[in-house]
Design a protein around this motif. Structure first.
Motif, short mmCIF file in Angstrom:
data_model
loop_
_atom_site.label_atom_id
_atom_site.label_comp_id
_atom_site.label_asym_id
_atom_site.label_seq_id
_atom_site.Cartn_x
_atom_site.Cartn_y
_atom_site.Cartn_z
N TRP A 375 0.82 -1.19 0.00
CA TRP A 375 0.00 0.00 0.00
C TRP A 375 0.86 1.25 0.00
CZ3 TRP A 375 0.21 -2.96 4.54
CH2 TRP A 375 0.80 -2.34 5.64
N THR A 413 -2.90 -2.73 -2.95
CA THR A 413 -2.90 -3.72 -4.02
C THR A 413 -2.29 -5.01 -3.51
OG1 THR A 413 -0.76 -2.92 -4.83
CG2 THR A 413 -2.75 -1.99 -5.86
N THR A 448 -8.18 -3.02 -6.83
CA THR A 448 -7.40 -2.12 -5.99
C THR A 448 -8.32 -1.53 -4.93
OG1 THR A 448 -5.93 -1.54 -7.81
CG2 THR A 448 -5.98 -0.03 -5.95
#
Length: 631
Positions: A375, A413, A448
């Motif tokens: 992240w 992600t 995402t």
């Protein structure tokens, strides 16, 4: 001059007055009762503690530990609703304040921890909206005040509930030998108070002599506080210790601290620096029982500061300096870390996310890989670089993030796995859920996760829950096989339309052991097995064909008995079965007829004997003719 009433008349008047006063008092009390009745009918509800346990079941005396509490209330509670626990003396609460949360993570109240008590108050609106089966839980920190020198087992009664037994190892702060106070090299430390975002900084002045700093020295202590980060509250305080005393709990000598008289301390206008002159130690009648007098004294200076960012930074560091006239000077650095009472509780101005990993698909992974979450946290709209972070997580696990301050945007992600080779991974999908993992209404899967912590988003002072699903599809291939039947004697095999081919393979690094079978048509049609894991070593065997009258099955012949799926070798397997006519056994002669060895044979049938006699006569005639011709 008033005229006195006769004695009897006066008594009657007094009695009448008493009756009037009684009636009036009764009326007043009645009105008061009517006013008080609604209040009396509205009684507060106190939640019942259902369980109390430590997060760790073994720890050292003197350590800071987390306690988990669950509670519930009877149906139809009356606001206000609170849950309160008085702490036993050996469990000292770590001062804190944090939100009380419901099962879905929403804030429904507030909990406050003091050294002796924790109280959680639930919002009236939540109580009114949830009259049945209200329950909850919270976690908080305590300091274990057990001063043991050997390992012990302890339980405590907390909120009327006894904790499960825990193992308390020796307290490292307890002294067993050479326990005299040796002086100090100087230091700086601090303590963060979560209730009001205040840090108490303490600076210790160097005094290596066990008798403290000698009297008559001018001392200046300065704290280099960054006033853009901290606001000084009040004025600094100087404490001195002109005596030491043995702490009965730790068996160590410790300074006996007292505040130095304010008229002996000079404080700078900005409150960042103090000056004073060291004094002689306490002696004579000023000593309390158990005190040991010193020739000099030890000194500390304390500052109270407000944290201006409301705890956003989490970690705070600054320096302080002490100068002793004609002796020495030194700078010390102090660091304070903001702590929370619970890993699942979030500060008022912060938010967290929690991600639970799920695996779906047809791949049966014995040892699923670890997945990597990445992240970037952007502190504001002006922050274009962000602060990266990462974590690993496995199937079935939940990762809870650190706290993020209000206004922070986090983009999360996952790195799509590439192993094992026999598994194809689809793109990961995030879905917003409640605390139980149920998708929120309208939640859509996304590759995402993009979350901004803000009051408008309703995700401050709570945990936002998500599932992260990875679909693993087994990369597999079939094996093709056919039957070849050799029947040179032309036996009738119409009763056997197909033959059963069995196969099996052992467990691999990423798949379980498996087996199966396939029917091979007698006409040689090629058929395929089910999909088998790439890399599996498949071994074949055939079920014995059905028996044919007058026929004999030979052992089956395989073009390959073992095949590795996906190895590049041919995956076509043929199985040949051969059947021939059975040959009947020859019966031996009967007894009474001798064979060449002179042993009797078994009896022969009449027709057989006649044939043998005729054959012998023919041979005799041919022999006589051959003999006459020779003469």
């Amino acid at each position: 001059m008033e005229k006195a009433l006769p004695h009897g008349s006066q008594s009657k008047v007094q009695a009448g007055v008493r009756r009037m006063l009684g009636a009036l008092l009764a009326a007043v009390l009645g009105v008061m009762g009517l006013i008080a009745l609604p209040g009396a009918a509205t009684a507060a509800t106190v939640g019942d503690i259902t369980s109390v346990e430590f997060t760790n079941d073994e720890f050292a005396g003197g350590s800071r530990q987390e306690i988990n509490v669950t509670w519930s209330v009877a149906n139809n509670p009356t606001p206000p609703l609170s849950v309160s626990i008085d702490l036993p003396p050996e469990l000292r609460g770590y001062t804190d304040r944090f939100p009380a949360t419901a099962a879905d993570g929403s804030v429904v109240g507030e909990c406050t921890v003091t050294p002796t008590k924790i109280t959680c108050t639930i919002d009236d609106e939540y109580v009114a909206a949830n009259p049945l089966n209200i329950s909850g839980s919270f976690r908080f920190l305590v300091d274990i005040r057990v001063y043991n020198t050997v390992t012990e087992e302890h339980t405590w009664e907390v909120g009327g509930v006894t904790t499960p037994p825990v193992t308390v190892t020796p307290n490292p702060g307890v002294c067993e030998s050479d326990c005299e106070y040796k002086g100090t090299w100087g230091w700086k430390h601090g303590n963060y108070n979560n209730i009001d975002d205040v840090i108490d900084w303490t600076v210790g002045v160097r005094a290596e002599d066990p008798n403290g700093l000698v009297a008559g020295k001018n001392v200046t202590v300065t704290d280099f506080l960054d006033l853009s980060i901290f606001e000084v509250i009040g004025t600094p305080v100087v404490e001195e210790a002109g005596a030491v005393r043995v702490n009965p709990q730790t068996n160590r000598e410790e300074p006996v601290w007292k505040q130095m008289p304010a008229d002996l301390v000079t404080i700078a206008p900005d409150n960042l620096s103090v000056s004073f002159t060291s004094r002689a130690g306490v002696s004579g009648g000023e000593l309390r029982p158990g005190d040991k007098e010193l020739t000099g004294a030890f000194y500390v200076v304390k500052w109270k500061t407000k944290v201006l960012d409301e705890g956003e930074a989490g970690t705070y560091t600054n320096e302080a300096e002490w100068v002793i006239e004609g002796v020495d000077s030194h700078t010390h650095q102090g660091t304070v870390v903001r702590q929370s009472g619970s890993g699942t509780v979030v500060g008022t101005n912060h938010g967290k996310f929690a991600v639970t990993k799920q695996l779906v698909g047809n791949a049966d992974l014995i040892d699923p890989p670890a997945f990597t979450l990445n992240w970037v946290a952007y502190a504001s709209d002006d922050d274009t670089t962000g602060t990266p972070g990462s974590a690993t997580i496995r199937a079935g696990e939940t990762f809870t993030s650190p706290e993020f301050f209000k206004g922070t945007r986090v983009v999360l992600t996952e790195v799509t796995p590439t192993e094992p080779a026999n598994v194809a991974w689809s793109a990961p999908k995030f879905v917003a859920t409640d605390a139980q993992g149920n998708p929120l209404p309208g939640a859509q899967p996304t590759e995402t996760l993009d979350i901004t912590f803000a009051r408008a988003a309703g995700n401050l002072a709570r945990v936002s829950f998500f599932t992260l699903t990875n679909e693993a599809t087994l990369v597999a291939a079939p094996i093709h096989a056919k039957k070849v039947v050799e029947n040179p004697d032309g036996l009738d095999l119409s009763a056997i339309p197909s033959y059963t081919l069995n196969y099996s393979y052992p467990a691999g690094e990423h798949w379980a052991a498996g087996s199966g079978s396939v029917a091979l048509p007698a006409d040689g049609t090629v058929v395929a097995t089910e999909l088998l894991p790439i890399g599996a070593k498949v071994t074949f065997a055939e079920a014995e064909p059905a028996a044919i009258a007058g026929g004999h099955w030979h052992d089956p012949q395989f073009s390959a008995t073992t095949v590795t799926v996906g190895s590049g070798e041919a995956l076509d397997v043929s199985v040949t079965n051969t059947i021939t006519r059975s040959v009947p056994p020859v019966s031996p002669p009967k007894s009474g007829i001798a064979h060449t060895g002179g042993s009797p044979l078994q009896p022969l049938g009449v027709a057989t004997v006649a044939l043998l006699i005729a054959a012998g006569a023919t041979l005799a005639i041919r022999g006589a003719r051959r003999a006459g011709a020779e003469r």
